[in-house]
Motif scaffolding. Structure first.
Motif, mmCIF file in Angstrom:
data_model
loop_
_atom_site.group_PDB
_atom_site.id
_atom_site.type_symbol
_atom_site.label_atom_id
_atom_site.label_comp_id
_atom_site.label_asym_id
_atom_site.label_seq_id
_atom_site.Cartn_x
_atom_site.Cartn_y
_atom_site.Cartn_z
ATOM 1 N N LYS A 108 0.944 -1.194 -0.064
ATOM 2 C CA LYS A 108 -0.116 0.139 0.144
ATOM 3 C C LYS A 108 0.850 1.253 0.199
ATOM 4 N N ASN A 109 2.051 1.076 -0.217
ATOM 5 C CA ASN A 109 3.118 2.215 -0.387
ATOM 6 C C ASN A 109 3.192 2.795 1.143
ATOM 7 N N GLU A 110 3.158 2.185 2.043
ATOM 8 C CA GLU A 110 3.055 2.800 3.682
ATOM 9 C C GLU A 110 4.372 2.337 4.124
ATOM 10 N N ASN A 111 4.570 2.989 5.089
ATOM 11 C CA ASN A 111 5.691 2.438 6.035
ATOM 12 C C ASN A 111 5.490 1.890 7.309
ATOM 13 N N ILE A 112 6.730 1.316 7.877
ATOM 14 C CA ILE A 112 6.121 0.658 9.205
ATOM 15 C C ILE A 112 7.187 0.871 10.150
ATOM 16 N N PHE A 113 7.125 1.213 11.364
ATOM 17 C CA PHE A 113 8.081 1.233 12.410
ATOM 18 C C PHE A 113 7.655 0.502 13.913
ATOM 19 N N LEU A 114 8.543 -0.186 14.451
ATOM 20 C CA LEU A 114 8.150 -0.894 15.719
ATOM 21 C C LEU A 114 8.439 -0.136 16.878
ATOM 22 N N VAL A 115 7.457 0.220 17.606
ATOM 23 C CA VAL A 115 7.484 1.006 18.924
ATOM 24 C C VAL A 115 7.554 0.255 20.253
ATOM 25 N N HIS A 116 6.976 -1.253 20.041
ATOM 26 C CA HIS A 116 7.142 -1.889 21.457
ATOM 27 C C HIS A 116 7.224 -3.193 21.059
ATOM 28 N N ARG A 117 7.378 -3.935 21.782
ATOM 29 C CA ARG A 117 7.385 -5.611 21.515
ATOM 30 C C ARG A 117 6.477 -6.534 22.438
ATOM 31 N N LEU A 118 6.344 -7.623 22.161
ATOM 32 C CA LEU A 118 5.948 -8.694 23.050
ATOM 33 C C LEU A 118 6.818 -9.888 22.828
ATOM 34 N N ASP A 119 6.986 -10.619 23.991
ATOM 35 C CA ASP A 119 7.595 -11.843 23.971
ATOM 36 C C ASP A 119 7.030 -12.697 23.123
ATOM 37 N N GLN A 120 7.897 -13.556 22.375
ATOM 38 C CA GLN A 120 7.346 -14.680 21.221
ATOM 39 C C GLN A 120 6.208 -15.378 21.706
ATOM 40 N N TYR A 121 6.181 -16.006 22.900
ATOM 41 C CA TYR A 121 5.038 -16.752 23.247
ATOM 42 C C TYR A 121 4.073 -15.991 24.126
ATOM 43 N N THR A 122 4.064 -14.611 24.160
ATOM 44 C CA THR A 122 3.022 -13.807 24.573
ATOM 45 C C THR A 122 2.107 -13.640 23.361
ATOM 46 N N SER A 123 0.775 -13.562 23.499
ATOM 47 C CA SER A 123 0.045 -13.377 22.344
ATOM 48 C C SER A 123 -0.710 -12.023 22.826
ATOM 49 N N GLY A 124 -1.359 -11.140 21.606
ATOM 50 C CA GLY A 124 -2.165 -10.098 21.900
ATOM 51 C C GLY A 124 -1.690 -8.927 21.328
ATOM 52 N N ILE A 125 -1.961 -7.716 21.916
ATOM 53 C CA ILE A 125 -2.087 -6.455 21.158
ATOM 54 C C ILE A 125 -0.552 -5.876 20.978
ATOM 55 N N LEU A 126 -0.132 -5.613 19.571
ATOM 56 C CA LEU A 126 0.967 -5.458 19.103
ATOM 57 C C LEU A 126 0.894 -4.206 18.359
ATOM 58 N N MET A 127 1.512 -2.927 18.465
ATOM 59 C CA MET A 127 1.341 -1.741 17.734
ATOM 60 C C MET A 127 2.266 -1.247 16.818
ATOM 61 N N PHE A 128 2.087 -1.082 15.561
ATOM 62 C CA PHE A 128 3.287 -0.505 14.896
ATOM 63 C C PHE A 128 2.809 0.932 14.258
ATOM 64 N N VAL A 129 3.696 1.950 13.898
ATOM 65 C CA VAL A 129 3.369 3.084 13.429
ATOM 66 C C VAL A 129 3.894 3.356 12.108
ATOM 67 N N LYS A 130 3.108 4.180 11.474
ATOM 68 C CA LYS A 130 3.525 4.386 10.096
ATOM 69 C C LYS A 130 4.258 5.675 9.677
ATOM 70 N N SER A 131 4.456 6.538 10.733
ATOM 71 C CA SER A 131 4.851 7.883 10.518
ATOM 72 C C SER A 131 6.240 7.837 11.330
ATOM 73 N N LYS A 132 7.257 8.633 10.719
ATOM 74 C CA LYS A 132 8.701 8.551 11.341
ATOM 75 C C LYS A 132 8.588 9.345 12.466
ATOM 76 N N LYS A 133 7.591 10.573 12.194
ATOM 77 C CA LYS A 133 7.492 11.521 13.375
ATOM 78 C C LYS A 133 6.991 11.075 14.646
ATOM 79 N N LEU A 134 5.856 10.305 14.363
ATOM 80 C CA LEU A 134 5.116 9.421 15.618
ATOM 81 C C LEU A 134 6.190 8.472 16.131
ATOM 82 N N TYR A 135 6.934 7.670 15.370
ATOM 83 C CA TYR A 135 7.850 6.623 15.950
ATOM 84 C C TYR A 135 8.977 7.296 16.884
ATOM 85 N N ASP A 136 9.456 8.541 16.395
ATOM 86 C CA ASP A 136 10.534 9.390 17.341
ATOM 87 C C ASP A 136 9.941 9.914 18.416
#
Length: 278
Positions: A108-136
């Motif tokens: 979709k010509n959009e970017n992705i930035f990882l702002v937090h993580r979950l352990d491999q064997y923990t399920s649930g809510i994981l958020m990514f941001v598409k804006s470098k400004k928001l990521y910073d």
């Protein structure tokens, strides 16, 4: 089909009132990401609705192997399954949540930035941001904007107290085990918990974090002699779920740019609930 919200309510009761569909049918539509609120996918049946919002039922628009809880021009929030890495490691770079979502957004010509993580064997809510400004902003001022990080944990045994707070210091060994240590040698970690279900063998806890240290919940609950089930790394001796009994079920932050409160909820896994129905 589109439906306008006239009075504040929650998603499933609204759909039951507005459509002729059965509850089971609507729950399947939610599960398979066919329900939209103001153009964004919603999968939680109790999602709060406000007057003026538009609820629509549409065909699934994406082909990700896990649910999208929310997506707009700046964010994408997924329900990460147990066993999937959040990001690449030395041994694995392709089968990760980051890589899968990146491929989807690149189309979709959009970017992705990882702002937090979950352990491999923990399920649930994981958020990514598409804006470098928001990521910073989020990476440098995480605790200023993130207000709620909630988890559901299944632990061994019946808790002696209905609620409590664990406040100490954690450090990580060279073998990547996290342990409790002194103030001088570790970083402060604060975990709040309350019991929401229990039986002689297990307890279901709702857990909230004031800090986000690696393996924090796992180490803290193990220190109370109630390790998370399936967590042999931190002294669990049972595995009734055939997985780690930890699920990230609630996440809320204040959007740094819009100042809007953004709250996401992921339902407790059915396998967790079934432990208490036997």
């Amino acid at each position: 089909m589109e439906y306008k919200v006239e009075t504040s309510t929650t998603l499933l009761p609204f759909l039951l009132e507005q459509t002729s569909k059965k509850r089971s049918e609507l729950k399947n539509l939610l599960k398979f990401q066919c329900i939209y609120v103001d153009g964004h996918i919603q999968t939680h049946y109790a999602y709060p609705l406000k007057k003026g919002q538009i609820v629509s039922i549409e065909k699934k628009k994406d082909a990700l192997p896990f649910p999208i809880l929310y997506e707009d021009k700046e964010l994408i929030v997924i329900d990460k399954p147990c066993g999937l890495l959040s990001e690449a490691t030395a041994k694995e770079s392709q089968k990760t949540a980051y890589a899968i979502v990146k491929k989807y957004l690149t189309s979709k010509n959009e970017n992705i930035f990882l702002v937090h993580r979950l352990d491999q064997y923990t399920s649930g809510i994981l958020m990514f941001v598409k804006s470098k400004k928001l990521y910073d902003i989020l990476t440098h001022h995480w605790n200023q904007y993130v207000k709620t990080r909630g988890y559901i944990a299944i632990v061994e045994g019946k808790m002696s107290k209905p609620s409590g707070t664990i406040d100490n210091y954690l450090a990580e060994s060279k073998t990547q085990n996290v342990y409790i240590t002194s103030k001088q040698n570790g970083k402060r970690a604060i975990t709040h918990y309350r019991v929401i279900r229990s039986c002689p063998k297990w307890s279901m806890l709702e857990v909230y974090l004031d800090t986000g240290r690696k393996n924090q919940i796992r180490v803290h609950l193990s220190s109370l002699h109630h390790p998370i089930v399936g967590d042999d790394k931190y002294h669990s001796t049972s595995n009734p779920l055939k997985r780690l009994g930890l699920h990230a079920h609630e996440f809320m932050f204040i959007h740094p740019l819009t100042k809007k409160e953004m709250r996401f909820v992921s339902p407790t896994p059915q396998s967790f609930e079934k432990l208490f129905k036997k």
